[in-house]
Design a protein around this motif. Structure first.
Motif, PDB file in Angstrom:
ATOM      1  N   ALA A 258     -17.799  60.129  75.211  1.00  0.00           N
ATOM      2  CA  ALA A 258     -16.711  61.030  74.805  1.00  0.00           C
ATOM      3  C   ALA A 258     -16.145  60.603  73.454  1.00  0.00           C
ATOM      4  O   ALA A 258     -15.927  61.430  72.562  1.00  0.00           O
ATOM      5  CB  ALA A 258     -15.613  61.036  75.865  1.00  0.00           C
ATOM      6  N   LEU A 262     -16.286  62.948  70.170  1.00  0.00           N
ATOM      7  CA  LEU A 262     -15.058  63.372  69.488  1.00  0.00           C
ATOM      8  C   LEU A 262     -15.022  62.843  68.058  1.00  0.00           C
ATOM      9  O   LEU A 262     -14.663  63.564  67.122  1.00  0.00           O
ATOM     10  CB  LEU A 262     -13.829  62.884  70.265  1.00  0.00           C
ATOM     11  CG  LEU A 262     -13.538  63.672  71.546  1.00  0.00           C
ATOM     12  CD1 LEU A 262     -12.606  62.892  72.468  1.00  0.00           C
ATOM     13  CD2 LEU A 262     -12.931  65.041  71.215  1.00  0.00           C
ATOM     14  N   ARG A 265     -16.878  64.808  65.794  1.00  0.00           N
ATOM     15  CA  ARG A 265     -16.199  66.070  65.460  1.00  0.00           C
ATOM     16  C   ARG A 265     -15.040  65.799  64.511  1.00  0.00           C
ATOM     17  O   ARG A 265     -14.251  66.696  64.224  1.00  0.00           O
ATOM     18  CB  ARG A 265     -15.653  66.781  66.716  1.00  0.00           C
ATOM     19  CG  ARG A 265     -16.582  66.976  67.864  1.00  0.00           C
ATOM     20  CD  ARG A 265     -17.938  67.515  67.486  1.00  0.00           C
ATOM     21  NE  ARG A 265     -17.923  68.839  66.901  1.00  0.00           N
ATOM     22  CZ  ARG A 265     -18.767  69.239  65.925  1.00  0.00           C
ATOM     23  NH1 ARG A 265     -19.663  68.419  65.437  1.00  0.00           N
ATOM     24  NH2 ARG A 265     -18.701  70.459  65.461  1.00  0.00           N
ATOM     25  N   ARG A 583     -20.063  65.829  75.727  1.00  0.00           N
ATOM     26  CA  ARG A 583     -20.003  66.866  74.679  1.00  0.00           C
ATOM     27  C   ARG A 583     -19.231  68.083  75.174  1.00  0.00           C
ATOM     28  O   ARG A 583     -18.554  68.755  74.396  1.00  0.00           O
ATOM     29  CB  ARG A 583     -21.417  67.274  74.261  1.00  0.00           C
ATOM     30  CG  ARG A 583     -22.094  66.193  73.438  1.00  0.00           C
ATOM     31  CD  ARG A 583     -23.492  66.617  73.045  1.00  0.00           C
ATOM     32  NE  ARG A 583     -24.149  65.599  72.242  1.00  0.00           N
ATOM     33  CZ  ARG A 583     -25.455  65.572  72.010  1.00  0.00           C
ATOM     34  NH1 ARG A 583     -26.234  66.512  72.520  1.00  0.00           N
ATOM     35  NH2 ARG A 583     -25.979  64.629  71.269  1.00  0.00           N
ATOM     36  N   ALA A 586     -15.603  67.273  74.818  1.00  0.00           N
ATOM     37  CA  ALA A 586     -15.188  67.392  73.411  1.00  0.00           C
ATOM     38  C   ALA A 586     -15.072  68.867  73.020  1.00  0.00           C
ATOM     39  O   ALA A 586     -14.132  69.268  72.320  1.00  0.00           O
ATOM     40  CB  ALA A 586     -16.189  66.669  72.507  1.00  0.00           C
ATOM     41  N   CYS A 590     -11.753  70.796  71.602  1.00  0.00           N
ATOM     42  CA  CYS A 590     -11.750  71.271  70.208  1.00  0.00           C
ATOM     43  C   CYS A 590     -11.963  72.777  70.097  1.00  0.00           C
ATOM     44  O   CYS A 590     -11.962  73.316  68.989  1.00  0.00           O
ATOM     45  CB  CYS A 590     -12.839  70.556  69.410  1.00  0.00           C
ATOM     46  SG  CYS A 590     -12.583  68.782  69.320  1.00  0.00           S
TER      47      CYS A 590
END
Ligand SMILES: Cc1cc2nc3c(=O)[nH]c(=O)nc-3n(C[C@H](O)[C@H](O)[C@H](O)COP(=O)(O)OP(=O)(O)OC[C@H]3O[C@@H](n4cnc5c(N)ncnc54)[C@H](O)[C@@H]3O)c2cc1C
Length: 612
Positions: A258, A262, A265, A583, A586, A590
């Motif tokens: 995780a 993140l 990103r 994913r 995340a 987001c």
């Protein structure tokens, strides 16, 4: 009847130098050049590259990946644009992907400007299995989601897009790509202000786009074609809301993945781990098995573990390609049948699924014996994509690769969480405030229910003891072998085998009785093998798996607490769940496209337990 996992690859032909698809009797792009067409119709038609200028994230949806020309043109434009969005997601539907060898053929001759990118991408193309395959490019700042499914499966796509490329074969040749239902589903996924472009000028297509709520107008076509079509959803484009900072609790394979996802990103993360170093819980083992768990009806566990195995495999293969020390051995996995009846079941599953043989095949006892380097008494499944991963080293490498977005705080146990103005106040066991953040990912493995907000989740610790025997490099088994247990090849001078599984047993000590149980399992896998093993030479390790009754992961919000996500429930299959599960977490935080089909992802929704 076609197999559940059978994809028909594109039947590539050449028409006067232009690639065409035999079944649709249509060319992939204009004879005036794929790149020029992409630039004019799709980039130009959706206002790119200006549209992504200064954005943190930009998402494009395409119907019809085809030869990948539009993606490559977009990726190339992104790379050369100083004002580009920081992150680009490109989601592309394709029912008939190119075989890797056809991809190389096409691009060996294709546009010189795109060729280097195309050949680089060609190395990472997924096997021809249905699913959403995520390719991370340019350190994850560009992601290509290859959706190998029918056009109708668009309802399984979760995401909101800033631009859409409609690029199917002509409506007369492939009506499914232009149906009212498909165009309405596309339009629903467009954000306010999002733009759509297509080379198609058919009146019916324009009427369907308008009926789906878009504003539509003709635009000058490419290379002598009078018109193309552009459409847009009224409104102003806006960024998705994403958390300014996230706390991740736990540094096992859930938390480490995780934090990695993140950080890639661009989201700042603080990871709290109560132990002195990462990956000390259930994820602390030397080696575990990475493999798909197929079922004849391709059930949810089958879909999750296939997606997870392919994703972890792709991640580690990419690390290797970049010269990163990847903690794995992708030598394949043999799953021996227990007896004739199970061998029959394995073969029936294969006949129903029809996966590509490089992913899964069935081999007889003689062939498997040769691969394993030890005589076995039954044939079984052979997973060409699979092997062992060293979980602890994997966790540590993921955290190293998370880079400067990650603050790692080991030896810091989180005691409690409480809602506060930005989202969550994170306190230590003494009640002191550690941090206040927008969002928290609860990845504390079997400890997740110790947090009040997650207390009702049926995640239970399942004690497991793995045994470790000294091993010479190259000694058998040379590949990972499973059969009601597993044994790995040599890893750092040892081999792992086992493991025990006991829910409710809280004893952390390594027990001789459990070694004996593991030796019985090992003997059932490789007859005669344990005779050469001295039980006194065995070492072992105990961990507590976060197990749930339905054996599926637990990923998503808990209750109605905004900004609090659980990422756990990996049970005995953490290696095959961790990458897509993290994913997905995340993506949920987001507001980005999901890495899994909606139905598969929602099978992991923590709310499923409340509904029962
Ligand atoms: C013996 C054994 C063999 C296995 N073999 C395989 C295999 O072959 N293949 C496979 O796929 N899977 C296997 N598994 C399962 C796999 O290891 C687990 O599914 C996986 O490790 C779970 O990862 P996790 O991150 O959820 O939990 P963990 O790895 O347990 O991580 C949770 C972390 O949270 C930390 N933590 C807990 N509470 C707090 C707190 N309050 N504050 C801060 N930190 C906290 C813990 O210290 C820990 O580091 C095996 C497991 C065991 C035990």
């Amino acid at each position: 009847m076609a197999g559940l996992l059978e994809l028909t690859p594109a039947r590539l032909q050449w028409r006067e130098g232009v690639p065409a698809h035999g079944d649709y009797d249509d060319v992939y792009h204009s004879a005036h050049g794929a790149l020029a067409q992409s630039r004019h119709v799709f980039l130009g038609g959706t206002g790119l590259p200006q549209a992504w200028a200064g954005r943190a994230h930009f998402a494009i949806l395409e119907t019809g990946f085809g030869l990948g020309g539009n993606f490559l043109a977009t990726w190339s434009a992104w790379r050369s644009d100083a004002r580009r969005a920081q992150r680009l997601d490109f989601v592309s539907l394709e029912k008939h992907p190119l075989r890797p060898e056809d991809w190389l053929r096409v691009w060996a001759e294709g546009e010189a400007e795109l060729r280097p990118l195309a050949l680089a991408l060609g190395r990472s193309l997924p096997p021809l299995v249905p699913g959403i395959h995520t390719l991370e490019l340019d350190e994850g700042r560009v992601r290509l989601f290859l959706v190998y499914h029918d056009a109708e499966s668009i309802e399984e796509l979760e995401g909101r897009f800033d631009a859409v490329y409609l690029d199917g074969f002509a409506p007369a040749k492939n009506p499914a790509m232009w149906s009212e239902a498909l165009l309405a589903a596309v339009a629903r996924r467009m954000k306010p202000g999002a733009r759509l472009a297509t080379w198609c000028a058919a009146g019916e297509v324009r009427r369907r786009l308008a009926a789906a709520g878009l504003s539509v107008r003709p635009a000058p076509g490419f290379a002598g074609k009078r018109e193309m079509t552009v459409a847009w959803r009224e409104g102003a484009l806006a960024e998705e809301q994403r958390p300014a900072r996230v706390v991740v609790i736990g540094s096992g394979m859930a938390g480490a993945n995780a934090a990695h996802a993140l950080a890639r990103r661009g989201v700042p993360v603080t990871l709290f781990e109560r132990e002195a170093s990462p990956g000390q819980g259930a994820s602390g083992n030397l080696a575990g098995v990475l493999r798909w768990l197929p079922s004849a009806d391709d059930n949810r566990l089958s879909r999750w573990t296939r997606a997870g195995t392919l994703a972890a495999h792709a991640m580690l293969r990419e690390w290797e390609a970049q010269g990163i020390d990847a903690p794995w051995g992708p030598s394949g996995v043999a799953h021996l049948a227990r007896d004739e009846a199970q061998a029959r079941k394995q073969r029936i599953a294969l006949e129903r699924l029809v996966p590509p043989p490089e992913v899964l095949s069935w081999l007889d006892a003689a062939t498997l014996s040769e691969r394993i380097g030890w005589p076995v008494d039954q044939g079984g499944w052979w997973f060409g994509i699979g092997g062992w991963i060293g979980p602890q080293r994997w966790c540590r490498r993921l955290l190293e690769l998370a880079g400067s977005c990650l603050t790692l705080r080991c030896a810091t146990a989180v005691g409690s969480l409480e809602p506060c103005a930005p989202g969550w106040r994170v306190r230590d066991a003494e009640g002191s405030v550690l941090e206040e953040v927008d969002a928290v990912v609860l990845a504390a493995g079997a400890e997740v229910p110790s947090f009040a907000q997650a207390a009702s989740l049926p995640i239970r610790p399942a004690r497991g003891q793995v045994s470790l025997a000294p091993a010479e490099a190259g000694s058998p088994p040379r590949v990972t072998v499973c059969r009601n247990g597993y044994v790995t090849p040599e890893v750092s001078g040892q081999r792992a085998f086992g493991a025990t599984f006991a829910v409710g047993d809280t004893d952390p000590a390594v027990r001789p009785a459990d070694h004996r149980e593991n030796l019985v399992k090992l003997e059932a896998i490789l007859p005669g093998y344990t005779a050469g093993l001295d039980p006194a030479s065995l070492e072992g390790r105990v961990g507590f798996r976060p197990a749930v009754p339905d054996r599926l992961p637990v990923v998503g919000p808990v209750g109605d607490a905004p900004g609090l996500l659980v990422l756990s429930g990996f049970g005995a299959r953490g290696l095959a769940f961790a990458v897509p599960a993290a994913r997905l977490a995340a993506a949920l935080l987001c507001g980005e496209p999901w890495p899994l089909e909606r139905t598969t992802a929602l099978a992991a929704d923590p709310a499923r337990f409340a509904r029962r």
